[in-house]
Design a protein around this motif. Structure first.
Motif, PDB file in Angstrom:
ATOM      1  N   ASP A   1       6.170 -14.265  14.772  1.00  0.00           N
ATOM      2  CA  ASP A   1       5.764 -13.178  15.757  1.00  0.00           C
ATOM      3  C   ASP A   1       5.742 -13.327  16.961  1.00  0.00           C
ATOM      4  O   ASP A   1       5.529 -12.600  17.745  1.00  0.00           O
ATOM      5  CB  ASP A   1       4.243 -12.979  14.979  1.00  0.00           C
ATOM      6  N   SER A   2       5.901 -14.501  17.393  1.00  0.00           N
ATOM      7  CA  SER A   2       5.927 -14.719  18.812  1.00  0.00           C
ATOM      8  C   SER A   2       7.309 -14.992  19.517  1.00  0.00           C
ATOM      9  O   SER A   2       8.327 -15.631  18.804  1.00  0.00           O
ATOM     10  CB  SER A   2       5.425 -16.335  19.089  1.00  0.00           C
ATOM     11  N   LYS A   3       7.656 -14.235  20.471  1.00  0.00           N
ATOM     12  CA  LYS A   3       9.041 -14.150  20.910  1.00  0.00           C
ATOM     13  C   LYS A   3       9.131 -15.293  21.949  1.00  0.00           C
ATOM     14  O   LYS A   3      10.145 -15.944  21.744  1.00  0.00           O
ATOM     15  CB  LYS A   3       8.986 -12.970  21.869  1.00  0.00           C
ATOM     16  N   ILE A   4       8.049 -15.893  22.246  1.00  0.00           N
ATOM     17  CA  ILE A   4       8.134 -17.023  23.266  1.00  0.00           C
ATOM     18  C   ILE A   4       8.450 -18.476  21.903  1.00  0.00           C
ATOM     19  O   ILE A   4       9.337 -19.226  22.455  1.00  0.00           O
ATOM     20  CB  ILE A   4       6.754 -17.532  23.808  1.00  0.00           C
ATOM     21  N   LEU A   5       7.637 -18.440  21.006  1.00  0.00           N
ATOM     22  CA  LEU A   5       8.115 -19.692  20.056  1.00  0.00           C
ATOM     23  C   LEU A   5       9.535 -19.224  19.433  1.00  0.00           C
ATOM     24  O   LEU A   5      10.053 -20.372  18.973  1.00  0.00           O
ATOM     25  CB  LEU A   5       6.882 -19.549  19.162  1.00  0.00           C
TER      26      LEU A   5
END
Length: 186
Positions: free
Chosen positions: A68-72
């Motif tokens: 769900d995280s673009k960063i991760l």
């Protein structure tokens, strides 16, 4: 993306334009969304941050939903830079790491982070800010060498975690950092 490996004052790599324009847009949107979830040092237990620096420990925030995280998602690209990082002998540990954690830091006016060493094998810090830049200071400094690398927006520095480093006081707002810590047999 442009990768430069340095030997002085210690082995480290600086990666300019680490994220593509599309990735950067995704990440900056997520940073804005996560701001309300950031915690101060009294909640995180971090004695090196002053009360004006807050953080989101992304692996905890997105537990069991990392995708769900673009960063991760986007920060995984570090693992595919083996050829570009080959002149940094410490970066050769990257393929052997078997765990990593990511923290997003927010620096408000007056925020700073006292010098410290990290507990991993390698550390990567990506400097990000709103455009136009609205702060001065907030420099990453390696205190044993009084070394302040020139890190523009969307630049990542990869270094061995034992290097003492901190962040100088930030005057203004809009400075963020994505901090990744890589471990072996954690």
């Amino acid at each position: 993306m442009q990768v430069k490996n340095y030997k002085e004052p210690f082995y480290h790599s600086i990666i300019e334009d680490f994220y593509s324009d599309i990735e950067l847009s995704d990440i900056l949107a997520e940073i804005k969304d996560l701001k309300e979830h950031s915690l101060g040092p009294s909640e995180t237990g971090d004695p090196r941050a002053n009360t004006l620096m807050t953080a989101v420990q992304l692996d905890r925030h997105y537990i069991n939903r990392r995708n769900d995280s673009k960063i991760l998602t986007h920060n995984r690209k570090m693992f595919y830079l083996e050829e570009e990082l080959k002149d940094n002998p410490f970066a050769r540990y990257l393929p052997y790491t078997n765990d990593d954690v990511t923290q997003l830091n927010y620096y408000k006016d007056g925020a700073e982070y006292k010098h410290h060493a990290d507990h991993g094998v390698l550390s990567a810090v990506t400097i990000l800010h709103d455009e136009p830049k609205q702060y001065i200071g907030g420099d990453l400094v390696f205190t044993d060498y009084n070394y302040i690398p020139k890190l523009k927006n969307n630049t990542t520095i990869l270094f061995s975690s034992f290097q003492q480093h901190g962040v100088t006081p930030c005057a203004g707002n809009g400075r963020y950092s994505i901090n990744q810590f890589y471990f072996i047999n954690r």
